[in-house]
Scaffold this motif. Structure first.
Motif, PDB file in Angstrom:
ATOM      1  N   UNK A  82      16.455  71.133  46.084  1.00 26.25           N
ATOM      2  CA  UNK A  82      15.284  71.207  45.181  1.00 26.25           C
ATOM      3  C   UNK A  82      14.219  72.189  45.666  1.00 26.25           C
ATOM      4  N   UNK A  83      13.989  72.264  46.982  1.00 22.12           N
ATOM      5  CA  UNK A  83      12.941  73.155  47.479  1.00 22.12           C
ATOM      6  C   UNK A  83      13.380  74.612  47.511  1.00 22.12           C
ATOM      7  N   UNK A  84      14.664  74.869  47.253  1.00 21.92           N
ATOM      8  CA  UNK A  84      15.131  76.249  47.123  1.00 21.92           C
ATOM      9  C   UNK A  84      15.241  76.659  45.654  1.00 21.92           C
ATOM     10  N   UNK A  85      14.658  75.884  44.755  1.00 19.80           N
ATOM     11  CA  UNK A  85      14.815  76.190  43.325  1.00 19.80           C
ATOM     12  C   UNK A  85      14.192  77.534  42.957  1.00 19.80           C
ATOM     13  N   UNK A  86      13.069  77.892  43.586  1.00 19.99           N
ATOM     14  CA  UNK A  86      12.460  79.197  43.286  1.00 19.99           C
ATOM     15  C   UNK A  86      13.385  80.338  43.705  1.00 19.99           C
ATOM     16  N   UNK A  87      13.975  80.216  44.907  1.00 19.71           N
ATOM     17  CA  UNK A  87      14.893  81.248  45.380  1.00 19.71           C
ATOM     18  C   UNK A  87      16.155  81.294  44.511  1.00 19.71           C
ATOM     19  N   UNK A 121      22.712  64.005  52.000  1.00 21.95           N
ATOM     20  CA  UNK A 121      21.536  63.508  51.273  1.00 21.95           C
ATOM     21  C   UNK A 121      20.327  64.407  51.510  1.00 21.95           C
ATOM     22  N   UNK A 122      20.178  64.892  52.766  1.00 20.47           N
ATOM     23  CA  UNK A 122      19.051  65.797  53.046  1.00 20.47           C
ATOM     24  C   UNK A 122      19.205  67.110  52.272  1.00 20.47           C
ATOM     25  N   UNK A 123      20.451  67.600  52.179  1.00 20.17           N
ATOM     26  CA  UNK A 123      20.672  68.849  51.433  1.00 20.17           C
ATOM     27  C   UNK A 123      20.396  68.649  49.940  1.00 20.17           C
ATOM     28  N   UNK A 124      20.889  67.539  49.397  1.00 19.94           N
ATOM     29  CA  UNK A 124      20.757  67.315  47.956  1.00 19.94           C
ATOM     30  C   UNK A 124      19.326  66.953  47.550  1.00 19.94           C
ATOM     31  N   UNK A 125      18.607  66.221  48.426  1.00 22.07           N
ATOM     32  CA  UNK A 125      17.275  65.722  48.051  1.00 22.07           C
ATOM     33  C   UNK A 125      16.134  66.596  48.545  1.00 22.07           C
ATOM     34  N   UNK A 126      16.391  67.431  49.577  1.00 25.82           N
ATOM     35  CA  UNK A 126      15.293  68.243  50.119  1.00 25.82           C
ATOM     36  C   UNK A 126      15.599  69.736  49.978  1.00 25.82           C
ATOM     37  N   UNK A 127      16.717  70.156  50.583  1.00 23.85           N
ATOM     38  CA  UNK A 127      16.985  71.595  50.646  1.00 23.85           C
ATOM     39  C   UNK A 127      17.178  72.195  49.251  1.00 23.85           C
TER      40      UNK A 127
END
Length: 313
Positions: free
Chosen positions: A228-233, A220-226
């Motif tokens: 989405x916040x790596x979308x620019x990369x 859940x942490x990977x799908x909801x935080x990691x």
């Protein structure tokens, strides 16, 4: 008879101040253009002028010996009916469709693993990044030896478990493309892993701690935080990887030279063959222009799709 005269209005302070501001803005603009001038000259000389020259040559019949003869759209008409072009186009699309997503996924997985603290982390990061800085020619020659059916160590190991073709990976039409794809992924995954690592280290730790307190598990942490916040990369890595795969040339050229039976010939290799071996520079320029338009359209589609999923924080 008396006459009345109107005294002129005294000069205001605002007019000189406005003129001084205009002069200051003009000086700043001129300074900016002077700093940009060297870069603009290089861009014009080495990018825009060659592009314009290539577009002009694509409308001519030119072979270095005689002057360019204007043929209009004849090169493009021939290109649409050329089986060699469509074969190279299919190989290029297949190579890009497989290598680009596989490279992005492996780069993300390696970044997630190597973002954790464990013994040997620095060595692992260096080992994965090292192929990217080694010469492509050396890498291609080394892999050609490893996959050689007679003396290749990797080919021998694979034969022990029954998955090595008798003709060799690079000489069997069924496996040659797969072999160059594997090397292409292995070569570039380290570079994109570094981009993902930089993105992972910029994510605030507070978000993960808050998610843990709320009872979120690793997935859940990977799908909801990691993710989405790596979308620019992800946007940057995807666009760079796609452009690189559509322009694949040197690694495949050294390993297979487009063979066997043109199974690994890409569009850039066809451009090289038509231009520098057959001396058909007009026809090669037409293929180059089609490839340029194809790369631009795909990049814009990819950019537009991934940009909608960008997350800022």
């Amino acid at each position: 008879m008396t006459s009345t005269s109107v005294a002129p209005a005294p000069p205001t302070v605002a007019a000189p101040v406005h003129r001084r501001r205009l002069r200051a803005n003009g000086r700043r603009t001129m300074t900016a253009w002077l700093f940009l001038l060297p870069a603009l000259i290089i861009l014009l000389a080495f990018t825009l002028y060659p592009m314009g020259q290539a577009v002009y040559l694509s409308l001519t019949d030119y072979n270095l010996i005689r002057s360019a003869e204007w043929v209009g759209l004849a090169n493009y008409e021939e290109l649409m009916q050329d089986p060699a072009f469509w074969n190279a186009f299919g190989n290029t699309v297949l190579y890009a469709l497989v290598v680009t997503p596989v490279t992005v996924v492996f780069a993300l997985l390696f970044a997630l693993m190597l973002n954790q603290r464990f013994a040997g982390r620095a060595f692992s990061r260096t080992a994965i990044f090292l192929p990217f800085i080694v010469s492509l020619g050396i890498i291609a020659i080394a892999w050609a030896f490893l996959l050689d059916p007679n003396i290749g160590l990797l080919s021998y190991w694979l034969s022990l478990i029954g998955i090595a073709p008798e003709q060799g990976w690079l000489t069997d039409p069924r496996y040659a493309m797969a072999a160059v794809m594997i090397v292409g992924v292995w070569k570039n995954v380290g570079f994109y892993m570094v981009i993902y690592l930089a993105g992972l280290q910029s994510i605030p730790v507070d978000m993960y701690e808050a998610a843990r307190l709320d009872g979120a598990g690793p997935w859940q942490r990977f799908r909801s935080i990691t993710l989405p916040l790596l979308s620019n990369q992800t946007l940057l890595v995807s666009v760079l990887a796609l452009i690189a795969t559509l322009q694949a040339f040197d690694q495949i050229w050294v390993m297979t030279r487009g063979g066997p039976f043109f199974r690994t010939e890409t569009l850039v290799m066809l451009i090289y063959r038509e231009g520098f071996q057959e001396l058909r520079f007009g026809y090669a320029s037409a293929i180059s222009f089609v490839l340029l338009v194809f790369v631009f359209i795909l990049s814009m589609i990819q950019f537009g799709f991934l940009r909608r999923k960008q997350v800022t924080y």
